[in-house]
Scaffold this active site. Structure first.
Site, short mmCIF file in Angstrom:
data_model
loop_
_atom_site.label_atom_id
_atom_site.label_comp_id
_atom_site.label_asym_id
_atom_site.label_seq_id
_atom_site.Cartn_x
_atom_site.Cartn_y
_atom_site.Cartn_z
N GLY A 59 0.83 -1.20 0.00
CA GLY A 59 0.00 0.00 0.00
C GLY A 59 0.86 1.24 0.00
CB CYS A 86 5.12 -4.30 -0.20
SG CYS A 86 5.92 -2.80 -0.73
CE1 TYR A 87 1.96 0.95 5.84
CE2 TYR A 87 0.35 -0.80 6.13
CZ TYR A 87 0.90 0.40 6.53
OH TYR A 87 0.39 1.05 7.64
CG HIS A 175 4.59 -6.35 -4.87
ND1 HIS A 175 3.42 -6.09 -4.20
CD2 HIS A 175 5.39 -5.28 -4.64
CE1 HIS A 175 3.50 -4.92 -3.62
NE2 HIS A 175 4.70 -4.41 -3.88
CD GLU A 177 1.39 -8.96 -4.78
OE1 GLU A 177 2.34 -9.65 -4.38
OE2 GLU A 177 1.17 -7.82 -4.35
CG ASP A 233 -20.10 -10.37 -16.20
OD1 ASP A 233 -19.34 -11.34 -16.37
OD2 ASP A 233 -19.70 -9.20 -16.12
CE LYS A 375 -16.06 -10.45 -18.12
NZ LYS A 375 -17.13 -9.44 -18.04
#
Ligand code: XMP
Length: 519
Positions: A59, A86-87, A175, A177, A233, A375
């Protein structure tokens, strides 16, 4: 509709990173249910017993100021495994007595390489001799907290991975991710299965039965109405609800005349004939074109189309008695974005058109069975419901349709020209196996004419703009690099087949600074 809470989950505390959603996806991809929660909402939890792991996101804030965002202190003492990113790492270091400094010297952006210092469960099968990771930080942990040890360093920051194995608390400065971190998924695998010891339970197919049962229990014998657009959707919503309550679902398709060529009638046929749904097609193309006459301002167009859509839908709905629910294809990212960590909604760049204004006016309860899903998960659900591939893998399409892809005046002729050009473009993408590699592709019509020469005559016709972007969620996007032979042939195909176009251009801007749509 209230969904039953999953028993075991991993909570991801969102401190405002741009990529928090990716953490949730990585965890779910590994078969574990995860939810994103704001620091404010985690304070409201009464029980923690179904939290099997906590991930603290990155963040923009800093723990070096007096006031900083955190989670309740007791969560650090409960024995729940924690992974800080990170943060999140800096917060862990702060809470346990380490030091963090904003530092010009230690800040890192982009690629970095890890140097192994100790073995750890977190880095099993992850750390290689030259392990590439992705960094994006200004502050750095400069002194280890008590009872923690360093697992890996980088050239510029010594404490890149730290752990307190006894407390099961881990922190990484990079990171894992993002795809730029090589094999980053392994970090999550180790955290979930070796440290949290969670079992793989989450899979979309098992969710299908749960969703159908929940819809049945919620709706009982009442009627549900749904605006079916033919996008993935609303189509998945319709099939799911139809499985649960059959004829008590009424689907309305409002044809604004601003859809892609043949799309609406084809979709209608598929749902009516193939899936035997209770679906009504309302052709309002003339009405929409009339109201849009001489309207060129993008926001005005959006407002007119959105409001008219609601009016038509409402009028149709009134023809049915006793409708209690309105079904919508709200997805998980829509929910996350409307309660971001800072409390600020993603700034409204364009007024997105949906039927969100309806329940208040019509006194309907909302049914949003897809609100926990991303999605790609919706597409897996679509597949298992037997949704035809042409709909299940369709690119996103904005509510105002071609109305915001015809820049300037919208006329019947211009709609026709654009539909033809778009049809050729999309079909070529499918033929050349490029469609699935692209998040969204479309043709647009610009409001200027230019000179051309065709045969021996001079032409003065419209410019067609092609746009094709790659993206994870539409929030950021890159233009797609076409193979040269594709780009060479597409303009000829369009110009030779569509009367009214004599020039084709390709949009090479990313988002930001541009948006995906032109208006
Ligand atoms: P932008 O143009 O904001 O688009 O970069 C991001 C994504 O949102 C879609 N989009 C819309 N979808 N109603 C929708 O349902 C809208 O009014 C709307 N405007 C943009 C766009 O197609 C892209 O996928």
């Amino acid at each position: 509709m209230q969904f039953q809470n999953e028993k075991e989950k991993v909570l991801i505390v969102d401190f405002g990173s741009q990529v928090t959603k990716l953490i949730a996806r990585r965890v779910r991809e590994l078969g574990v249910f995860s939810e994103i929660i704001t620091p404010k909402n985690i304070r409201k939890l009464k029980k923690y017993n179904n939290i099997k792991g906590l991930i603290l996101s990155g963040g923009p804030s800093t723990v070096t100021k007096k006031k900083f965002q955190s989670i309740p202190d007791e969560l650090f003492k409960k024995g729940i495994p924690i992974l800080g990113i990170c943060y999140g790492l800096q917060l862990i270091a702060k809470v346990f007595g380490g030091s963090i400094k904003p530092s010009k010297k230690n800040r890192e952006f982009g690629r970095a390489f890890l140097i192994k210092k100790n073995t750890s469960l977190l880095t099993k099968n992850f750390l290689k001799t030259k392990q590439t990771v992705w960094m994006s930080h200004e502050d750095a942990v400069v002194k280890l907290p008590k009872n923690f040890r360093v697992v890996a360093s980088s050239k510029d920051s010594k404490l890149t991975i730290i752990e307190n194995e006894n407390k099961k608390i881990y922190g990484v400065q990079f990171h894992p991710e993002v795809t730029h971190t090589e094999n980053g998924k392994q970090i999550f695998k180790n955290f979930l299965f070796l440290i949290c010891k969670i079992k793989k339970k989450w899979n979309i197919n098992s969710q299908k039965t749960r969703l159908i049962n929940e819809i049945r229990n919620t709706v009982k014998t009442e009627k549900v109405i749904c605006a079916l657009s033919g996008g993935v959707d609303s189509s998945v919503v319709a099939l799911l609800i139809n499985k649960a309550i059959k004829r008590n679902l009424i689907c309305i398709m409002v044809d604004t005349g601003l859809m892609r060529k043949n799309e609406f009638k084809d979709t209608y046929k598929i749902f009516k004939k193939r899936y035997n749904l209770n679906v009504k097609l309302v052709d309002c193309s003339k009405l929409f074109l009339n109201k849009l006459k001489n309207i060129t301002h993008p926001e005005k167009k959006r407002k007119i189309i959105g409001n008219l859509f609601i009016k038509v839908f409402e009028k149709e709905a009134k023809k049915y008695n006793n409708i209690k629910f309105l079904a919508q294809g709200t997805l998980y990212p829509d929910i996350i974005e409307s309660r971001s960590s800072s409390g600020s909604k993603t700034s409204k760049i364009k007024s997105h058109h949906n039927v969100g204004g309806l329940p208040n006016k019509m006194n309907l309860k909302l049914l949003e069975p897809l609100k926990e899903f991303f999605k790609d998960e919706v597409r897996i659900l679509g597949n298992s419901l037997g949704l035809v591939k042409s709909i299940n893998y369709k690119h996103p399409f904005p509510g105002p349709g071609l109305g915001i892809r015809i820049i300037g005046n919208i006329t019947k002729e211009r709609v026709k020209i654009l539909q033809e050009a778009d049809f050729i473009f999309i079909n070529e993408l499918i033929k050349k196996n490029l469609y699935k590699k692209i998040w969204q592709a479309y043709a647009a019509l610009l409001p200027i004419k230019t000179v051309g020469v065709m045969g021996d005559s001079r032409t003065y016709e419209n410019i067609c703009l092609l746009r094709a972007v790659t993206s994870e969620d539409g929030m950021t996007a890159d233009y797609f690099s076409f193979p040269k032979n594709f780009i060479d042939s597409i303009s000829n195909k369009i110009i030779n087949n569509v009367k009214g176009i004599n020039r084709v251009v390709y949009d090479i801007t990313s988002k930001p600074p541009s948006t995906v749509e032109l208006e």
